[in-house]
Design a protein around this motif. Sequence first.
Motif, PDB file in Angstrom:
ATOM      1  N   ALA A  98       0.854  -1.191   0.000  1.00  0.00           N
ATOM      2  CA  ALA A  98       0.000   0.000   0.000  1.00  0.00           C
ATOM      3  C   ALA A  98       0.888   1.239   0.000  1.00  0.00           C
ATOM      4  O   ALA A  98       1.739   1.388   0.881  1.00  0.00           O
ATOM      5  CB  ALA A  98      -0.926   0.018   1.212  1.00  0.00           C
ATOM      6  N   THR A  99       0.689   2.104  -0.980  1.00  0.00           N
ATOM      7  CA  THR A  99       1.396   3.373  -0.982  1.00  0.00           C
ATOM      8  C   THR A  99       0.752   4.297   0.050  1.00  0.00           C
ATOM      9  O   THR A  99      -0.344   4.012   0.579  1.00  0.00           O
ATOM     10  CB  THR A  99       1.347   4.031  -2.364  1.00  0.00           C
ATOM     11  N   SER A 100       1.397   5.406   0.316  1.00  0.00           N
ATOM     12  CA  SER A 100       0.866   6.338   1.312  1.00  0.00           C
ATOM     13  C   SER A 100      -0.494   6.885   0.877  1.00  0.00           C
ATOM     14  O   SER A 100      -1.396   7.071   1.709  1.00  0.00           O
ATOM     15  CB  SER A 100       1.860   7.481   1.538  1.00  0.00           C
ATOM     16  N   ASP A 101      -0.671   7.132  -0.427  1.00  0.00           N
ATOM     17  CA  ASP A 101      -1.963   7.628  -0.916  1.00  0.00           C
ATOM     18  C   ASP A 101      -3.053   6.574  -0.771  1.00  0.00           C
ATOM     19  O   ASP A 101      -4.206   6.891  -0.442  1.00  0.00           O
ATOM     20  CB  ASP A 101      -1.851   8.057  -2.381  1.00  0.00           C
ATOM     21  N   GLU A 102      -2.710   5.302  -1.034  1.00  0.00           N
ATOM     22  CA  GLU A 102      -3.692   4.221  -0.898  1.00  0.00           C
ATOM     23  C   GLU A 102      -4.034   3.958   0.559  1.00  0.00           C
ATOM     24  O   GLU A 102      -5.160   3.572   0.884  1.00  0.00           O
ATOM     25  CB  GLU A 102      -3.153   2.942  -1.541  1.00  0.00           C
ATOM     26  N   PRO A 105      -6.788   6.710   3.349  1.00  0.00           N
ATOM     27  CA  PRO A 105      -8.204   6.534   3.720  1.00  0.00           C
ATOM     28  C   PRO A 105      -8.409   5.495   4.824  1.00  0.00           C
ATOM     29  O   PRO A 105      -9.278   5.676   5.689  1.00  0.00           O
ATOM     30  CB  PRO A 105      -8.853   6.085   2.405  1.00  0.00           C
ATOM     31  N   ALA A 106      -7.630   4.412   4.795  1.00  0.00           N
ATOM     32  CA  ALA A 106      -7.753   3.392   5.843  1.00  0.00           C
ATOM     33  C   ALA A 106      -7.309   3.941   7.192  1.00  0.00           C
ATOM     34  O   ALA A 106      -7.918   3.648   8.226  1.00  0.00           O
ATOM     35  CB  ALA A 106      -6.925   2.164   5.469  1.00  0.00           C
ATOM     36  N   VAL A 107      -6.234   4.742   7.185  1.00  0.00           N
ATOM     37  CA  VAL A 107      -5.777   5.366   8.427  1.00  0.00           C
ATOM     38  C   VAL A 107      -6.852   6.317   8.951  1.00  0.00           C
ATOM     39  O   VAL A 107      -7.164   6.326  10.155  1.00  0.00           O
ATOM     40  CB  VAL A 107      -4.453   6.117   8.208  1.00  0.00           C
ATOM     41  N   SER A 143       5.979  -0.037  -2.628  1.00  0.00           N
ATOM     42  CA  SER A 143       4.564  -0.054  -2.234  1.00  0.00           C
ATOM     43  C   SER A 143       4.382  -0.383  -0.765  1.00  0.00           C
ATOM     44  O   SER A 143       3.470  -1.123  -0.382  1.00  0.00           O
ATOM     45  CB  SER A 143       3.775  -1.069  -3.096  1.00  0.00           C
ATOM     46  N   ASN A 144       5.262   0.163   0.058  1.00  0.00           N
ATOM     47  CA  ASN A 144       5.178  -0.018   1.504  1.00  0.00           C
ATOM     48  C   ASN A 144       5.038   1.341   2.170  1.00  0.00           C
ATOM     49  O   ASN A 144       5.581   2.339   1.695  1.00  0.00           O
ATOM     50  CB  ASN A 144       6.425  -0.706   2.060  1.00  0.00           C
ATOM     51  N   GLU A 174      -8.205  -3.325  -1.599  1.00  0.00           N
ATOM     52  CA  GLU A 174      -7.555  -4.266  -2.510  1.00  0.00           C
ATOM     53  C   GLU A 174      -6.586  -3.499  -3.395  1.00  0.00           C
ATOM     54  O   GLU A 174      -6.922  -2.446  -3.936  1.00  0.00           O
ATOM     55  CB  GLU A 174      -8.584  -4.991  -3.362  1.00  0.00           C
ATOM     56  N   THR A 175      -5.369  -3.998  -3.496  1.00  0.00           N
ATOM     57  CA  THR A 175      -4.335  -3.346  -4.298  1.00  0.00           C
ATOM     58  C   THR A 175      -3.793  -4.336  -5.331  1.00  0.00           C
ATOM     59  O   THR A 175      -4.084  -5.532  -5.283  1.00  0.00           O
ATOM     60  CB  THR A 175      -3.185  -2.847  -3.408  1.00  0.00           C
TER      61      THR A 175
END
Length: 216
Positions: A98-102, A105-107, A143-144, A174-175
């Motif tokens: 997960a990138t920071s942009d992805e 929203p979860a954060v 992607s971390n 989902e990524t």
Amino acid sequence: MDPLRFAIAAVPLAAYLLLVGLVNMRRRPMLVTGANDLAALGAAASGLAFVGPIELFRPAAATEALGDAIWVTLLVLYWLWVSLGVMLARPRLVVYNATSDELRPAVAEAVAQLDPTARWAGDSLVMPNLGIRLHLDGFDLMSNTSLVSSGGKQSLEGWAKLGKAMRRSLRSIETTPNPRSGGFLLAAALLMFLSVWGLAGDPQQVAVALDQLFGF
């Protein structure tokens, strides 16, 4: 380097690369604590430490007194140092795939459930009710993304609650698999092949190395 020492150094590293490769092939983010991430790195480097500084700086007097038990003592000492590093490290959550942009929203979803008074300032976040101050540290090439504590005063209980909430919020994301996962798997396979090939191809040198290390 002889085949035995190469295998000792390469096999834990290959296992770590295999694990990273499989994790990066997932279609969903995976969250681990900073402590677990650091412990995995310590395990990956254990073979390199064994044939490097542990063997190089092995005390001669202690080796004569303890015999082969010196290796157990030194490995225990190594893991005590790794454990100390884990305990002293700042609280951190690492999210693979997960990138920071992805991830943001979860954060935000997890934070809204835990602390309505939380405040964002760019990539920095303050959660007063949980005693947490952190910032998002993205490594987009892999992607971390890490949630890294900011400042020395942190609530470990608050971080534990944040980790649980993050795991719940990540279930809906989902990524795409990281295309670099194949490189990790290839490197792991290559290291394992070279280790097995070296051990099987020169048993006499392996026997000599065993005698040097353990007195067989």
